[in-house]
Write an enzyme that holds these catalytic residues in place. Sequence first.
Site, PDB file in Angstrom:
ATOM      1  N   CYS A 159       0.851  -1.189   0.000  1.00 23.13           N
ATOM      2  CA  CYS A 159       0.000   0.000   0.000  1.00 23.13           C
ATOM      3  C   CYS A 159       0.890   1.244   0.000  1.00 23.13           C
ATOM      4  CB  CYS A 159      -0.894  -0.041   1.239  1.00 23.13           C
ATOM      5  SG  CYS A 159      -2.024   1.350   1.317  1.00 23.13           S
ATOM      6  N   VAL A 288      -8.251  -6.119   2.442  1.00 17.79           N
ATOM      7  CA  VAL A 288      -6.815  -6.333   2.600  1.00 17.79           C
ATOM      8  C   VAL A 288      -6.510  -7.744   3.089  1.00 17.79           C
ATOM      9  CG1 VAL A 288      -4.735  -5.464   3.727  1.00 17.79           C
ATOM     10  CG2 VAL A 288      -6.516  -3.865   3.074  1.00 17.79           C
ATOM     11  N   CYS A 341      -9.328   5.563  -7.303  1.00 15.58           N
ATOM     12  CA  CYS A 341      -8.927   6.290  -6.108  1.00 15.58           C
ATOM     13  C   CYS A 341      -8.342   7.635  -6.479  1.00 15.58           C
ATOM     14  CB  CYS A 341      -7.975   5.480  -5.244  1.00 15.58           C
ATOM     15  SG  CYS A 341      -6.370   5.263  -5.940  1.00 15.58           S
ATOM     16  N   LYS A 376     -12.182  14.631  -3.894  1.00 14.78           N
ATOM     17  CA  LYS A 376     -11.789  13.824  -2.737  1.00 14.78           C
ATOM     18  C   LYS A 376     -12.392  14.410  -1.452  1.00 14.78           C
ATOM     19  CE  LYS A 376      -7.732  11.660  -0.570  1.00 14.78           C
ATOM     20  NZ  LYS A 376      -7.799  10.242  -0.973  1.00 14.78           N
TER      21      LYS A 376
END
Lengths: 395, 395, 395
Positions: A159, A288, A341, A376
């Site tokens: 990550c 994850v 993202c 965002k």
Amino acid sequence: MAKIVIIGGSFGGLTAGFELKRLLGNKAEVTLLCDTDKFVFVPSLPWVSMGWRRPEDITIGLEKILAAGGIRFFPEAAVGVDADAAKVITAAHEFQYDYLVIATGPDLGFSSVPGFGPYGGHTECIFTLDQALKTKKAWDRFLENPGPIAVGAVQGVSCFGPAYEYAFEVDTELKRRNIRHRVPITFVTSEPYIGHFGIGGLKKSRSIMEDEFADREIKLITNQSVEEFTPDEVRLKDGTKLPFKLAMFAPPMAGVKAVFHLGNPKGFIPVDANYRHKNYKNIFSVGVAIAIAPPEQTPVPTGVPKTGYMTEHMAKYAAETIASEVLGKSLPKTGPVGALCIMDMGNTAALMKAYPVLPPRKTAELKEGKRYRWAKLAFEKYYLWKIRRGLTGLP
Amino acid sequence: MAKIVIIGGSFGGLTAGFELKRLLGNKAEVTLLCDTDKFVFVPSLPWVSMGWRRPEDITIGLEKILAAGGIRFFPEAAVGVDADAAKVITAAHEFQYDYLVIATGPDLGFSSVPGFGPYGGHTECIFTLDQALKTKKAWDRFLENPGPIAVGAVQGVSCFGPAYEYAFEVDTELKRRNIRHRVPITFVTSEPYIGHFGIGGLKKSRSIMEDEFADREIKLITNQSVEEFTPDEVRLKDGTKLPFKLAMFAPPMAGVKAVFHLGNPKGFIPVDANYRHKNYKNIFSVGVAIAIAPPEQTPVPTGVPKTGYMTEHMAKYAAETIASEVLGKSLPKTGPVGALCIMDMGNTAALMKAYPVLPPRKTAELKEGKRYRWAKLAFEKYYLWKIRRGLTGLP
Amino acid sequence: MAKIVIIGGSFGGLTAGFELKRLLGNKAEVTLLCDTDKFVFVPSLPWVSMGWRRPEDITIGLEKILAAGGIRFFPEAAVGVDADAAKVITAAHEFQYDYLVIATGPDLGFSSVPGFGPYGGHTECIFTLDQALKTKKAWDRFLENPGPIAVGAVQGVSCFGPAYEYAFEVDTELKRRNIRHRVPITFVTSEPYIGHFGIGGLKKSRSIMEDEFADREIKLITNQSVEEFTPDEVRLKDGTKLPFKLAMFAPPMAGVKAVFHLGNPKGFIPVDANYRHKNYKNIFSVGVAIAIAPPEQTPVPTGVPKTGYMTEHMAKYAAETIASEVLGKSLPKTGPVGALCIMDMGNTAALMKAYPVLPPRKTAELKEGKRYRWAKLAFEKYYLWKIRRGLTGLP
């Protein structure tokens, strides 16, 4: 009535819970276990570490939102799973399940490098709220007496995003404070090149990021391992000793202890296309916690990131699969998950879209602009508003 | 009345002289020594070498402008400085001083490579008016019988700008003459990458310069040492033999002989933040004569450039410091000097702004455009107009 | 009446023939030999391989167009040339000549790598109509069961353009079909860097092509040799094994057998500035058949491409030279040939202009845009329309 237990109260766990209740209603008893009683909007943690957000801005009590959704909630950490007996064990209880959804997120591997991490080591981190608050304190101390900053990601990291965000945000904030010239910033990463992100790059990510770091005069060290963190130096495998007054490094991840025995050698859960455990038919895993093979062997080991957006899609697929079994319907069709993202860059942001996440891709996009930063900021508000109402966060 | 002696009649010496008289008037006797009786606007020397300027366009007699400023002038080269006895020695005189300002510029290190330089060697140079005129002659001969050109900077160089300018100007002029296709141009440099400039790069200077050289089809050899210049070859450390009909290479610099004993092992004067000698309280030094540590160790050694703009700021700080002592005031506050320069590219130009010169920087800018070339042309005229009137050149 | 024999019925042979008749009329008997009876517009072969053109769209019977131009035509392959006796030998005839023009194009060197090529090997090619049709069939099979694609150019290749075009076209077509994500594409080349093209690059070709491949997420392996092609793997010299479902690789070229003995060790004909054989005054050669030295030794061997545009200029120079001798005039002045070509990129195209072909150049241009694709499409129609009328193809 099917008993469904979910471990984890973040993107994966909440989405799975809400979806299961939406699909099954009274046909399922859904129980959610979480080691904290708060939902934390993790993508905003870098902003907490910069003092741009307070903890209360990005957390919501789980009790209230889960009760509204008809989900039983126990703020208890799972300490083990007995897959053969089909039960989850916490310090206080045992939870029998017909279906289990593992949405724990990762264990952070600070023990992989001597002197690493905010708990006894010499580096900050921004992967949990507690870490972000510690980093905020370190930042305040740093501002009183600035010096070199080292930011990056050690070997084995999957990550990378938060490390990039932190470097850009620090650069932006130091410029605002007019002291950028007193702070050499170096970015150290295990990626073979900047802009790799653990996904083999995304379109022109390499040349765009090379230009971006050059433009910000942040020095780059790529394709490197860290040997040790001392109180004031990063010691690299090639012998370089990088002094710092403040260091923030992303750690590698592994499966959490309670479910480690169900996973691969790193404790990540192997799943099929429906996010069902490869050996246990009634165990599912999302986010994850699951195992994804990297697109390529990198010279210094790296892994594949799993973002919130990916996790929510996985959770929907898993919930639909469980619901179809409970209802005796045929299995839903699933596909690869994509990633969408927005990487904050302090004063601007980058939109990244990859479907599927790993190449070769059907669609891929990488764009930079201030409007993505506005998006965002807006998304954070929207998501928190939605989750408060027991709606899943996906638009 | 304080006796102040200045060695050097270029940017540093003139600025120091004019500033001292402005600040101290009759309280100081300012004497300037220079090994020539002319001020040469050094930034225009590449244009002289191309035949785009005549010597008279860029030179002014020192006598006249210094007399107008009330500064005593001796066109004599300093042959030594006796720091303990506080005097400067020339062939004809000795000059006692209360304060000394060393603004000599550098000695050019052609002896560092066999066959190097325009005096007995096989390469041209454009760092002095005499060299530029020789280069102009070599250029005229070259045009009668064109062939390969090699331009660059050997190991240890700190002043890379003129080599870049020469390469771009030669490319431009050959295109104008329609014979570019008969002239392979190769740029050889000790910089680890093109656009490093001895200052660790400036924003996107690397990718911008890589693109610029590619666009002009000038071949690049970076991170290289020169072993020898023969009459028609540059012999590189990696064994490459680069043929040439014309070669222009920048030399490394060192302190000049008269003050070498006051400096570091390379003869550069170590100074504090007020440009005062670290051991001699009454000696100051500005410009190329001073010692600056490079921002990083480069694989092939390089140094940090000191431009005219930097030198003038240093000279102001030094003059203010001397004046405050003479007047019994507290020392002036100084800061790091910045660089503002325009690199001529023949048909366009690049503006570079760095404050401070070395990273990390408070402000940094790199822009390319024809308007910067107009600005450079205008600045030459403006500066010469100003200096003729005994004003310092800084706007 | 001068007897002139031409071997080859493509750009070089046709242009030479038409030019000779235009210049000499009845003073010359021009005979053209060709191993096929059709002119194939070779630049469109990649489109045939993609199914974007049918063979009949890009071929014209030679008989008809040559008859209209007063040129004798024999659809016979030359099997040998007796330079001392001045005759060309085919299976059926012997042709005595006063002048010979060799415009054969190349022999394709599939034997240089084990498992290479479409005739008994495991890779497709698009350099002849037959190969392009085979590649089309392989493409149709591939679409039923997609997988990894490998495209590129092995060691010794001089003509890289079609490999680039094929990679871009495949990427474009797969996106149109919405299955790009099922097909990893890798581009493997002997060029030291992408955008070298065997000509040492053209302006910013390197960074433009690096960005283009990154943007299309086509993986790059440069500066590599191929050791072997197996039915489903490219085995590289560095040990990499690259799996494929479809592979298209450009082969190295050599002189054809019939004239090999007149050439250099690779069978390419050494010619002077008038395209006259260096040893035989009455033999001329144009196009791919001639020898051109590369601009630089590349780590993995590469050669210099010869495009249709270059070939036509060579053919004009050769024809003018022969005509001037026949007419007893002084030799025409020739110059270096330039290249003007448009590389198809599937959905866009790149215009490349280089004069001369190899650096240093008088003019160089590299531009990308959809309008160049329109120009390429239009040029194909225009050229075929012109050649049908016995006009040479050059505008």
